[in-house]
Enzyme design. Structure first.
Site, PDB file in Angstrom:
ATOM      1  N   MET A   1       0.845  -1.203   0.000  1.00 17.78           N
ATOM      2  CA  MET A   1       0.000   0.000   0.000  1.00 17.78           C
ATOM      3  C   MET A   1       0.879   1.251   0.000  1.00 17.78           C
ATOM      4  O   MET A   1       2.024   1.221   0.420  1.00 17.78           O
ATOM      5  CB  MET A   1      -0.910  -0.011   1.227  1.00 17.78           C
ATOM      6  CG  MET A   1      -1.956  -1.096   1.151  1.00 17.78           C
ATOM      7  SD  MET A   1      -3.078  -1.081   2.548  1.00 17.78           S
ATOM      8  CE  MET A   1      -3.759   0.558   2.441  1.00 17.78           C
ATOM      9  N   ASN A   2       0.308   2.322  -0.466  1.00 13.15           N
ATOM     10  CA  ASN A   2       0.928   3.656  -0.448  1.00 13.15           C
ATOM     11  C   ASN A   2       2.127   3.806  -1.368  1.00 13.15           C
ATOM     12  O   ASN A   2       2.978   4.649  -1.139  1.00 13.15           O
ATOM     13  CB  ASN A   2       1.322   4.060   0.984  1.00 13.15           C
ATOM     14  CG  ASN A   2       0.132   4.144   1.898  1.00 13.15           C
ATOM     15  OD1 ASN A   2      -0.945   4.545   1.490  1.00 13.15           O
ATOM     16  ND2 ASN A   2       0.317   3.751   3.142  1.00 13.15           N
ATOM     17  N   GLU A  59      -6.775  -2.681  -8.152  1.00 12.28           N
ATOM     18  CA  GLU A  59      -7.109  -3.727  -7.167  1.00 12.28           C
ATOM     19  C   GLU A  59      -7.090  -5.106  -7.814  1.00 12.28           C
ATOM     20  O   GLU A  59      -7.942  -5.960  -7.554  1.00 12.28           O
ATOM     21  CB  GLU A  59      -8.463  -3.441  -6.514  1.00 12.28           C
ATOM     22  CG  GLU A  59      -8.588  -2.078  -5.872  1.00 12.28           C
ATOM     23  CD  GLU A  59      -7.663  -1.842  -4.688  1.00 12.28           C
ATOM     24  OE1 GLU A  59      -7.043  -2.812  -4.188  1.00 12.28           O
ATOM     25  OE2 GLU A  59      -7.554  -0.682  -4.246  1.00 12.28           O
ATOM     26  N   CYS A  89      11.186   2.393   8.895  1.00 11.18           N
ATOM     27  CA  CYS A  89      12.627   2.390   9.175  1.00 11.18           C
ATOM     28  C   CYS A  89      13.448   2.912   7.997  1.00 11.18           C
ATOM     29  O   CYS A  89      14.655   3.099   8.114  1.00 11.18           O
ATOM     30  CB  CYS A  89      13.095   0.988   9.556  1.00 11.18           C
ATOM     31  SG  CYS A  89      13.103  -0.183   8.175  1.00 11.18           S
TER      32      CYS A  89
END
Length: 191
Positions: A11-12, A88, A147
């Protein structure tokens, strides 16, 4: 030469933005595109592909029963279709991915499919597995973990922010339910 492309990521990473930009590029040159999105993803609006950047476009809905090849063939007969774009794509069935290959091979129309490769447990979605096997081109769109490393996985969280380690494979949600993580951080929460 028409090909089946699978753009995958967590995602993103900008999958919907990339899809909408690709469609815009075709349309800007006077070519027709057909857009598809899963009927179960109605977070923004049913029958619409929306990016987090605020871009959006109307799209045809597909469910597990949709014959995408038949729909594209019918539309192509009325008005030539230059490209089919599927958002999707992880929610496609194996048969629907085969239909996408028919669109490419028989109608000579490129198909650009965008989706998440794995679910919240690190297991491959059915549609993604078929696309990884049968697509002509595999393109990874990258995003990062908190991170700073490349995010390969998506973790599902509950309403308290804890990692969910069981449940149905498909549960539609956004940033409130899912977070993209590198393998190390994913393993620490899920394995």
């Amino acid at each position: 030469m028409a090909q089946l492309y699978f753009y995958y990521s967590t995602m993103n990473a900008g999958k919907s933005t990339h899809l909408l930009q690709s469609s815009y590029n075709y349309r800007e040159r006077g070519m027709n595109t057909l857009l598809y999105t899963a009927d179960i993803d109605n977070r923004f609006s049913a029958g619409q592909i929306s990016s987090r950047l605020g871009l959006h476009a109307d799209a045809n809905l597909f469910s597990t029963n949709t014959d995408i090849a038949l729909q594209v063939t019918e539309q192509h007969t009325l008005t030539p279709v230059s490209c089919v774009l599927v958002d999707e794509a992880q929610f496609l069935t194996e048969q629907q991915v085969k239909q996408l290959t028919d669109i490419v091979d028989n109608l000579k129309i490129p198909v650009l499919a965008y989706g998440i490769r794995t679910d919240f447990l690190g297991k491959t979605f059915v549609g993604s597995a078929a696309l990884l096997a049968w697509a002509d081109k595999l393109i990874e769109l990258k995003t990062i973990c908190h991170c700073g490393k490349k995010a390969n996985f998506v973790v599902r969280t509950d309403d308290k922010g804890n990692a969910v380690t069981s449940g149905a494979q498909i549960e539609v949600g956004g940033n409130e339910r899912y977070e993209s993580l590198c393998r190390k951080h994913f393993k620490a929460l899920v394995w």
